[in-house]
Design an enzyme around this catalytic site. Structure first.
Site, PDB file in Angstrom:
ATOM      1  CB  CYS A   1      -0.883   0.029   1.241  1.00 38.86           C
ATOM      2  SG  CYS A   1      -1.878  -1.432   1.425  1.00 38.86           S
TER       3      CYS A   1
ATOM      4  NE  ARG B   1       5.154   1.366  -1.264  1.00 38.76           N
ATOM      5  CZ  ARG B   1       6.163   1.283  -0.414  1.00 38.76           C
ATOM      6  NH1 ARG B   1       7.290   1.876  -0.686  1.00 38.76           N
ATOM      7  NH2 ARG B   1       6.050   0.620   0.708  1.00 38.76           N
TER       8      ARG B   1
ATOM      9  CD1 TRP C   1      -0.319  -5.544  -3.564  1.00 42.17           C
ATOM     10  CD2 TRP C   1      -0.413  -6.626  -1.611  1.00 42.17           C
ATOM     11  NE1 TRP C   1       0.170  -6.818  -3.760  1.00 42.17           N
ATOM     12  CE2 TRP C   1       0.129  -7.500  -2.576  1.00 42.17           C
ATOM     13  CE3 TRP C   1      -0.564  -7.098  -0.301  1.00 42.17           C
ATOM     14  CZ2 TRP C   1       0.513  -8.803  -2.296  1.00 42.17           C
ATOM     15  CZ3 TRP C   1      -0.183  -8.395  -0.014  1.00 42.17           C
ATOM     16  CH2 TRP C   1       0.356  -9.232  -1.017  1.00 42.17           C
TER      17      TRP C   1
ATOM     18  CG  ASN D   1       0.514   2.187   3.698  1.00 40.48           C
ATOM     19  OD1 ASN D   1      -0.548   2.250   3.090  1.00 40.48           O
ATOM     20  ND2 ASN D   1       1.630   2.708   3.249  1.00 40.48           N
ATOM     21  N   GLY D   2      -0.467  -1.187   6.519  1.00 39.48           N
ATOM     22  CA  GLY D   2      -0.180  -2.096   7.634  1.00 39.48           C
ATOM     23  C   GLY D   2      -1.446  -2.775   8.123  1.00 39.48           C
TER      24      GLY D   2
ATOM     25  CD  GLU E   1      18.083 -12.707  -8.059  1.00 33.30           C
ATOM     26  OE1 GLU E   1      17.557 -13.270  -7.085  1.00 33.30           O
ATOM     27  OE2 GLU E   1      17.705 -11.597  -8.474  1.00 33.30           O
TER      28      GLU E   1
ATOM     29  CE  LYS F   1      14.937 -10.769 -10.545  1.00 36.15           C
ATOM     30  NZ  LYS F   1      15.397 -10.279  -9.320  1.00 36.15           N
TER      31      LYS F   1
ATOM     32  CD  GLU G   1      11.014 -11.157  -9.209  1.00 33.17           C
ATOM     33  OE1 GLU G   1      12.222 -10.937  -9.222  1.00 33.17           O
ATOM     34  OE2 GLU G   1      10.290 -10.813  -8.268  1.00 33.17           O
TER      35      GLU G   1
ATOM     36  CG  HIS H   1      20.346 -36.974  -4.662  1.00 29.06           C
ATOM     37  ND1 HIS H   1      20.788 -38.176  -4.169  1.00 29.06           N
ATOM     38  CD2 HIS H   1      21.465 -36.282  -4.990  1.00 29.06           C
ATOM     39  CE1 HIS H   1      22.107 -38.201  -4.164  1.00 29.06           C
ATOM     40  NE2 HIS H   1      22.550 -37.055  -4.666  1.00 29.06           N
TER      41      HIS H   1
ATOM     42  CE  LYS I   1      12.058  -2.562  -6.056  1.00 28.83           C
ATOM     43  NZ  LYS I   1      12.847  -3.595  -6.744  1.00 28.83           N
TER      44      LYS I   1
HETATM   45  C1  AGP Z   1      13.216  -9.755  -6.199  1.00 23.77           C
HETATM   46  O1  AGP Z   1      13.152  -9.487  -7.541  1.00 23.77           O
HETATM   47  C2  AGP Z   1      11.975  -9.548  -5.456  1.00 23.77           C
HETATM   48  N1  AGP Z   1      11.296  -8.374  -5.794  1.00 23.77           N
HETATM   49  C3  AGP Z   1      12.036  -9.890  -3.972  1.00 23.77           C
HETATM   50  O2  AGP Z   1      12.452 -11.207  -3.857  1.00 23.77           O
HETATM   51  C4  AGP Z   1      12.901  -9.003  -3.051  1.00 23.77           C
HETATM   52  O3  AGP Z   1      14.256  -9.214  -3.295  1.00 23.77           O
HETATM   53  C5  AGP Z   1      12.534  -9.338  -1.587  1.00 23.77           C
HETATM   54  O4  AGP Z   1      11.187  -9.044  -1.381  1.00 23.77           O
HETATM   55  C6  AGP Z   1      13.390  -8.602  -0.590  1.00 23.77           C
HETATM   56  O5  AGP Z   1      13.199  -7.220  -0.671  1.00 23.77           O
HETATM   57  P1  AGP Z   1      14.164  -6.204   0.049  1.00 23.77           P
HETATM   58  O6  AGP Z   1      15.522  -6.400  -0.528  1.00 23.77           O
HETATM   59  O7  AGP Z   1      13.589  -4.857  -0.242  1.00 23.77           O
HETATM   60  O8  AGP Z   1      14.146  -6.539   1.510  1.00 23.77           O
END
Ligand code: AGP
Length: 608
Positions: free
Chosen positions: A2, A27, A75, A101-102, A480, A484, A487, A503, A603
Site C-alpha cells: 500500500c 509498489r 494492496w 498502511n499495515g 536468482e 527473476k 516473477e 536425487h 516492491k
Molecule cells: C526480487 O526481484 C523480489 N522483488 C524480492 O524477492 C525481493 O528481493 C525481496 O522481497 C526482498 O526485498 P528487500 O531487498 O527490499 O528486503
C-alpha cells in the site's frame, strides 16, 4: 504494497495526490482512492483496479476540489480488492477520513466495542475501524482523538488522517510502517515512500515509531503518542526526481539493468582508499577480532546475495557464516550473542520479516549491520551499523541493480574481514580488488551482447518449465536466475544444486525441457557439465552460461552458450547475473507480461 500520500497547502490537492500515487504504483496495488476536504466538506473518490481509472473518474482531479487531501493505493489484506474496501475510509458521521498502511491486529475487538455502541460499518477492513474509533473519541480536537485511538491499536501501521471539522489540517501517525513528511513552499506533504515527494521537495523528516505529525499549510508539529511535543530533524534526500523516470527506455527493469556498471562504481568507490576496502568506521577492528560467526538474514533476491556472500566470506575470511531467510530467522531460536554480527540485506529497508529479524537479533545481544538501498528506511534506522548500496531508486518490482550493488558490497566486506583476520595474502587481495574495479567495464561488454540474449529468449519463450542448475555460487545464481524468470514471465521454473538432480528432480526432465546450466565457476565447470550431459541424455535442451575461457569445452555439451568475460572466481556472480536478468527480461517481453509490475507482487513486502 500500500501507498500513502497527503497534502495541505495553496494548490489543488487532487492532482498532487494522483501524481503522488502514480509514483507509488510500482509498489503494487489493486485499488486506489483520494479524499479531499473543501470548506468543511469532504469528497471521496475510489476505484478498484488501476490508478488511470481514478484519474478518469475524477477528471484528473479537477472534479474533486480542495487544498487538503489524502490518497492511497491499496494492496488487499483484509477483504478482497473492491471499491468498498479501498481507502480512504470515512467514519459513519462523515467527519474523519483515513488512509492506512499495515495491519491493526486487534481491530475485531475494537469493532465489537463500536458495534456494541451502535456504530455500523460498510467495509470488511481494519482501516474503517480506525476511522470510527478516532471519530468515537472526537470531542473537538482531532489530535487528541487520534492520540487516544492509536494508544489502543496493536500492530503495524502508518496512518494519514483528515477531519472535516478542522479544515487545512492533516495528521500522520507511524508505528512500524514508514511515513515521511516533506516541506515545500506551496505547502506540506506526507508519504509512505520518498518517491511520492521528490517532485515537490527533497527536505524531509522521517517519523519514528509512535510519533504523530500535525501538518498545516505553513507549519508541521511533532508529538509522541502521549502528545509530548518533540523536535525532529529535517534531512535532505540524495535522490532526485529524474532518477525515477524511464529515461527513454520501455521499462524500468531494462533501464535498471543498463545502469548496473554505474551503480557498482557508485557503491564501491567511496569505500576504497589507497587500494584497501575501508570499513573500519562501520565494522570496527575489535568487532572483527572478536567475531565468532556471522549471520546473513534477508528475503528473496537479497537472500540469494547472502548465499554468495557466505561462500566468499568463508573462503576469504574463514569466518563461519549462516544465511537464513528472515521469515525463518525470527522463529528458529537463533544462537546469536554479543560476538555475532548479523547482517540484514534489504533493498527497500522496509521488508517486515527482515526488520523483525533485526529486532530479534538485537534483543539477543548481536550487533546488526544493515545493507540497505533506501536512506531513512526502517532497517537503516533500526540497525546498529549501516552500509548503503548506491543503486538509486529501483522501481521495477524485480530487482536487478540493487542485487548487483549488494553483491559488490559483500565482496568488499569479505575483503575487509579477510584482511583484518589475516587470512588473505597481498597478491590475492590485490587481484580480487582489481577484479572488482574492473566489473563495471566488463558488465558493459556483457550488456553490449544483449541482442544475442534476446535471440535466445525468442527461441525459448514458449517453454512452460525451465530448470536452472549450478554448483556453489552458480547454484546461488540459479536461484536468482530462476526467481527473476518466474516473477516477471510467469513461467514455472525451479533452481537446483546440480549435484542434487539425481536425487529426485531429474524425473521431471523430458524431451525438450529447457535446462539452464550455470557453469561460471571454472573449478566446477566439469562437474556441472557432467550433470548437463545427464539431462541432455534424457532429452533436455541445455543452455549454458560459462566464462569465455571455457566456452569451447562447454559448447561440446550444451546446445547454446551464453558467455561472460573471465574474472576472479569471487567476482563471477557479479558478471554472470547479467545474462540471466536479460534472459528473464526478454522472455517476459515476448510473452507480453507487465514487466515492471508483475501480478500479485509488491516492491516492498511490509506484511509478514
Ligand atoms: C526480487 O526481484 C523480489 N522483488 C524480492 O524477492 C525481493 O528481493 C525481496 O522481497 C526482498 O526485498 P528487500 O531487498 O527490499 O528486503
Amino acid at each position: 504494497m500500500c501507498g500513502i500520500v497527503g497534502y495541505t497547502g495553496d494548490k489543488q490537492a487532487s492532482p498532487i495526490l494522483l501524481d503522488g500515487l502514480e509514483k507509488l504504483e510500482y509498489r503494487g496495488y489493486d485499488s486506489a482512492g483520494i479524499a479531499v476536504e473543501n470548506g468543511g466538506k469532504l469528497t471521496v473518490s475510489k476505484t478498484k483496479g488501476r490508478l488511470a481509472l481514478l484519474r478518469e473518474k475524477t477528471e484528473n482531479g479537477a472534479a474533486v476540489q480542495g487544498v487538503t487531501g489524502i490518497g492511497h493505493t491499496r494492496w488487499a489484506t483484509h477483504g478482497k480488492p473492491s471499491e468498498e474496501n479501498s481507502h480512504p475510509h470515512v467514519s459513519e458521521s462523515g467527519r474523519v477520513a483515513i488512509v492506512h498502511n499495515g495491519i491493526i491486529e486487534n481491530y475485531m475487538e475494537l469493532k465489537q466495542m463500536l458495534l456494541n455502541r451502535g456504530r455500523s460499518f460498510v467495509s470488511e477492513t481494519d482501516t474503517e475501524v480506525a476511522a470510527q474509533l478516532i471519530d468515537f473519541y472526537y470531542e473537538g480536537d482531532i489530535l487528541q482523538a487520534v492520540a487516544k485511538a492509536v494508544r489502543e491499536f496493536e500492530g503495524n501501521y502508518a496512518l494519514g488522517i483528515l477531519c472535516v471539522d478542522e479544515p487545512g489540517k492533516l495528521i500522520a501517525v507511524r508505528n512500524h510502517a514508514p511515513l515521511i513528511v516533506g516541506y515545500a513552499l506551496d505547502g506540506n506533504y506526507f508519504a509512505s515512500d520518498v518517491m511520492a515527494l521528490l517532485a515537490h521537495t527533497r527536505s524531509v523528516t522521517y517519523l519514528a515509531d509512535e510519533e504523530i505529525a500535525v501538518l498545516e499549510k505553513t507549519q508541521v508539529h511533532y508529538y509522541s503518542s502521549f502528545l509530548d511535543p518533540i523536535e525532529k530533524k529535517v534531512e535532505r534526500v540524495e535522490w532526485d526526481s529524474a532518477a525515477a523516470d524511464k529515461g527513454g527506455y520501455e521499462h524500468f527493469m531494462f533501464k535498471e539493468i543498463m545502469e548496473q556498471p554505474e551503480v557498482i562504481r557508485r557503491t564501491v568507490l567511496p569505500l576504497i582508499r589507497d587500494g584497501r576496502a575501508e570499513m573500519e568506521q562501520i565494522i570496527s577492528k575489535a568487532m572483527v577480532a572478536n567475531m565468532k560467526r556471522l549471520f546473513i538474514v534477508a528475503c528473496g533476491s537479497s537472500y540469494h546475495v547472502g548465499i554468495i556472500a557466505k561462500y566468499n566470506i568463508e573462503k576469504l575470511a574463514r569466518i563461519p557464516v549462516e544465511v537464513v531467510l528472515a521469515s525463518e530467522f525470527r522463529y528458529c531460536d537463533p544462537i546469536v550473542d554479543e560476538n555475532t554480527l548479523v547482517i540484514l540485506i534489504s533493498q527497500s529497508g522496509e521488508t517486515t520479516d527482515t526488520l523483525e529479524a533485526l529486532r530479534e537479533a538485537k534483543e539477543r545481544g548481536a550487533t546488526t549491520l544493515g545493507i540497505v538501498n533506501v536512506e531513512g528506511s526502517s532497517i537503516a534506522k533500526a540497525a546498529d551499523l549501516v552500509l548503503y548500496t548506491k543503486a538509486g531508486p529501483e522501481i521495477a518490482v524485480a530487482t536487478t541493480k540493487a542485487y548487483s550493488a549488494q553483491l559488490a558490497l559483500t565482496v568488499l566486506i569479505a575483503l575487509y574481514l579477510a584482511e583484518q583476520r589475516g587470512t588473505i595474502d597481498q597478491a590475492t587481495y590485490d587481484e580480487i580488488l582489481g577484479a572488482l574495479l574492473a566489473v563495471p567495464e566488463q558488465m558493459g561488454t556483457i550488456l553490449e551482447q544483449k541482442a544475442y540474449i534476446q535471440y535466445l529468449a525468442y527461441q525459448h519463450f514458449h517453454n512452460d518449465d525451465i530448470f536452472f542448475i549450478g554448483r556453489n555460487v552458480d547454484y546461488a545464481l540459479s536461484l536468482e536466475g530462476s526467481l527473476k524468470l518466474k516473477e516477471i514471465s510467469y513461467i514455472h521454473s525451479e533452481a537446483y544444486a546440480a549435484g542434487e538432480l539425481k536425487h529426485g528432480t531429474i524425473s521431471l526432465v523430458e524431451d525438450g525441457t529447457l535446462v539452464i546450466a550455470i557453469a561460471s565457476c571454472r573449478r566446477l565447470t566439469e562437474k556441472t557439465l557432467s550433470n548437463a550431459m545427464e539431462v541432455r541424455a534424457r532429452g533436455a535442451q541445455v543452455l549454458a552460461l560459462a566464462a569465455e575461457s571455457v566456452k569451447e569445452e562447454v559448447s561440446h555439451v550444451a546446445d547454446q552458450v551464453m558467455t561472460i568475460p573471465d574474472t576472479h572466481d569471487v567476482l563471477l556472480p557479479s558478471l554472470a547475473i547479467l545474462p540471466l536478468q536479460l534472459f528473464a527480461y526478454y522472455v517476459a517481453l515476448y510473452r507480453g507480461c507487465d514487466i515492471d509490475k508483475p501480478r500479485n507482487l509488491a516492491k516492498s513486502v511490509t506484511v509478514e
